[in-house]
Design a protein around this motif. Structure first.
Motif, PDB file in Angstrom:
ATOM      1  N   VAL A 220      35.170  40.084  36.171  1.00 41.78           N
ATOM      2  CA  VAL A 220      35.133  38.754  36.120  1.00 41.78           C
ATOM      3  C   VAL A 220      34.110  37.903  37.051  1.00 41.78           C
ATOM      4  O   VAL A 220      33.818  38.449  38.276  1.00 41.78           O
ATOM      5  CB  VAL A 220      36.654  38.511  36.755  1.00 41.78           C
ATOM      6  N   PRO A 221      33.667  37.048  36.774  1.00 44.93           N
ATOM      7  CA  PRO A 221      32.419  36.346  37.696  1.00 44.93           C
ATOM      8  C   PRO A 221      32.969  35.444  38.724  1.00 44.93           C
ATOM      9  O   PRO A 221      32.146  34.970  39.594  1.00 44.93           O
ATOM     10  CB  PRO A 221      31.801  35.405  36.513  1.00 44.93           C
ATOM     11  N   VAL A 222      34.111  35.398  39.061  1.00 42.21           N
ATOM     12  CA  VAL A 222      34.664  34.583  39.963  1.00 42.21           C
ATOM     13  C   VAL A 222      35.797  35.324  40.893  1.00 42.21           C
ATOM     14  O   VAL A 222      36.329  36.138  40.344  1.00 42.21           O
ATOM     15  CB  VAL A 222      35.418  33.278  39.514  1.00 42.21           C
ATOM     16  N   SER A 223      36.086  35.008  41.903  1.00 39.65           N
ATOM     17  CA  SER A 223      37.066  35.517  42.825  1.00 39.65           C
ATOM     18  C   SER A 223      38.142  34.497  43.012  1.00 39.65           C
ATOM     19  O   SER A 223      38.846  34.639  44.264  1.00 39.65           O
ATOM     20  CB  SER A 223      36.663  36.302  44.044  1.00 39.65           C
ATOM     21  N   VAL A 224      38.232  33.370  42.635  1.00 44.79           N
ATOM     22  CA  VAL A 224      39.491  32.616  42.803  1.00 44.79           C
ATOM     23  C   VAL A 224      40.744  32.993  42.044  1.00 44.79           C
ATOM     24  O   VAL A 224      40.623  33.781  40.813  1.00 44.79           O
ATOM     25  CB  VAL A 224      39.123  30.919  42.183  1.00 44.79           C
ATOM     26  N   SER A 225      41.996  32.796  42.457  1.00 41.22           N
ATOM     27  CA  SER A 225      42.995  33.275  41.784  1.00 41.22           C
ATOM     28  C   SER A 225      43.413  32.758  40.460  1.00 41.22           C
ATOM     29  O   SER A 225      43.392  31.172  40.311  1.00 41.22           O
ATOM     30  CB  SER A 225      44.349  33.225  42.756  1.00 41.22           C
ATOM     31  N   LEU A 226      43.752  33.566  39.534  1.00 38.65           N
ATOM     32  CA  LEU A 226      44.065  32.976  38.236  1.00 38.65           C
ATOM     33  C   LEU A 226      45.466  32.981  38.061  1.00 38.65           C
ATOM     34  O   LEU A 226      46.190  33.932  38.268  1.00 38.65           O
ATOM     35  CB  LEU A 226      43.465  34.137  37.365  1.00 38.65           C
ATOM     36  N   THR A 227      45.807  31.830  37.298  1.00 39.03           N
ATOM     37  CA  THR A 227      47.256  31.455  37.355  1.00 39.03           C
ATOM     38  C   THR A 227      47.973  31.627  35.782  1.00 39.03           C
ATOM     39  O   THR A 227      49.305  31.726  35.775  1.00 39.03           O
ATOM     40  CB  THR A 227      47.627  30.141  37.838  1.00 39.03           C
ATOM     41  N   ALA A 228      47.101  31.643  34.768  1.00 31.53           N
ATOM     42  CA  ALA A 228      47.607  31.665  33.374  1.00 31.53           C
ATOM     43  C   ALA A 228      46.368  32.154  32.583  1.00 31.53           C
ATOM     44  O   ALA A 228      45.367  31.956  32.769  1.00 31.53           O
ATOM     45  CB  ALA A 228      47.989  30.390  32.861  1.00 31.53           C
ATOM     46  N   VAL A 229      46.964  32.868  31.316  1.00 33.85           N
ATOM     47  CA  VAL A 229      46.155  33.922  30.498  1.00 33.85           C
ATOM     48  C   VAL A 229      46.769  33.396  29.194  1.00 33.85           C
ATOM     49  O   VAL A 229      47.953  33.633  28.920  1.00 33.85           O
ATOM     50  CB  VAL A 229      45.711  35.066  30.971  1.00 33.85           C
ATOM     51  N   GLN A 230      45.764  33.441  28.108  1.00 32.73           N
ATOM     52  CA  GLN A 230      46.153  33.394  26.794  1.00 32.73           C
ATOM     53  C   GLN A 230      45.086  33.933  25.830  1.00 32.73           C
ATOM     54  O   GLN A 230      44.023  33.736  26.103  1.00 32.73           O
ATOM     55  CB  GLN A 230      46.668  32.028  26.147  1.00 32.73           C
TER      56      GLN A 230
END
Length: 367
Positions: free
Chosen positions: A83-93
């Motif tokens: 993954v190219p970022v290290s911000v928190s991810l909140t939703a996926v689809q």
């Protein structure tokens, strides 16, 4: 632009475990996580995981600091993706076994074309704010209500000045091209080309107070939104515009889900849940024995809706159940943010203590 005065419990729950630079408006350190790839994490399946999705038979989990985990054995084992970022991810689809999207803090939108193995950045919060400012400026020129148009432009200017510090909290793609993403302060963007370009929908959604938007659901050309302070809205023109609905409750809603028969379920703070059989025109309460907030809901293969609360309580509702929520085993006794049914019929839950597989849902609480 309003500031969070009664921020929903889910929004706070998503922020508290993470670095303040990802959550607080006005910070300036958000750029680094947006340009820093997610680090490899030992025992990542025990980290904070926020949402789950199916990519064909593969399971995908997303969470803190850019974590994306994949499972090809129905949740028995997991491995970390690139993954190219290290911000928190909140939703996926995912819309099929290969194509998927994830959204999260700093207004990030990620896309994958290989089942979640690799991800690319399609959008960030600054670009999202600039798109809203451009749309608001164009609409202002032909505005019927100049004061409202000016207020929208000023709000968009503040979004741009704040930078990439607003999270997206939900997404709904109906195919590989068309999708809607929503988030804090009423952020809402639409794509018709798989995320290559985006347009702001904030001027087409009746949300005058800029409520945070936590959930999306759609039934054919009819779409629904849910958010803080009882906010509910519906589109009857395939997400081109949304009108606000009369809400049965003033507390925040965090999840929307449709049963196989078309009934719409909505759940939120303090165990409040409702069902509508007429497209959101009216709602009936779903009594629940525990006042614990609902975080997520998923539709099972049999057409029933399964809701999960912050205490790990699982509740079923189907056409035969009417306005009853039927407990599925005993509560897990730990915070749960998301639930999904694996290809083999087992249930996977995600939360602040990581991932857990419930091999036999009928006795889920005993595991």
């Amino acid at each position: 632009m309003n500031r969070i005065s009664q921020a929903g419990a889910l929004f706070l729950a998503l922020c508290l475990p993470f670095a303040a630079s990802e959550c607080l408006a006005g910070t300036t350190a958000v750029g680094a996580p947006l340009s820093t790839p997610a680090m490899a994490v030992p025992a990542a399946q025990k980290s904070v995981l926020i949402d789950l999705a199916r990519a064909g038979t593969r399971l995908v989990a997303v969470g803190e600091r850019g974590l994306v985990l994949l499972s090809d054995d129905n949740g028995q084992s997991w491995r970390q993706a690139s993954v190219p970022v290290s911000v928190s991810l909140t939703a996926v689809q995912f819309v099929d076994a290969q194509k998927g999207w994830a959204v999260g803090h700093a207004g990030v939108v990620l896309a994958t074309r290989d089942g979640g193995e690799h991800w690319t950045v399609q959008l960030d919060g600054l670009r999202a704010a600039q798109l809203e400012l451009a749309a608001a400026t164009v609409d202002q020129a032909n505005a019927v209500y100049p004061d409202e148009a000016l207020a929208r432009v000023q709000n968009a200017e503040r979004l741009v000045a704040d930078g990439a510090d607003k999270p997206f909290l939900a997404l709904e793609f109906i195919d590989a091209q068309r999708g809607l993403i929503v988030g804090a302060y009423g952020l809402a963007l639409w794509t018709a080309d798989g995320g290559a370009t985006w347009q702001s929908l904030m001027g087409h959604i009746a949300n005058p107070n800029g409520m945070h938007l936590y959930a999306i659901s759609h039934q054919g050309t009819r779409w629904f939104l849910a958010g803080e302070q009882g906010y509910l809205a519906r589109s009857d023109d395939d997400a081109a515009s949304f009108k606000q609905l009369e809400s049965p409750y003033e507390g925040s809603f965090f999840t929307l889900q449709s049963r196989a028969d078309g009934a719409l379920l909505v759940g939120g703070l303090r165990g409040n849940a409702f069902v509508s059989n007429d497209g959101g025109e009216s709602f009936q309460r779903l009594p629940v024995p525990m006042p614990i907030s609902f975080n997520d809901a998923t539709r099972l293969a049999g057409g029933q809706v399964l809701l999960v609360n912050q205490g790990g309580g699982l509740f079923l509702n189907g056409e035969q159940a009417g306005t009853a929520l039927l407990p599925l085993g005993k509560p897990l006794g730990k915070p749960v943010s998301s639930v999904i049914e694996a290809a083999d019929g087992s249930l996977i839950v995600a939360g602040f203590t990581g991932l857990q597989r419930l091999a036999q849902p009928s006795t889920a609480a005993s595991e």
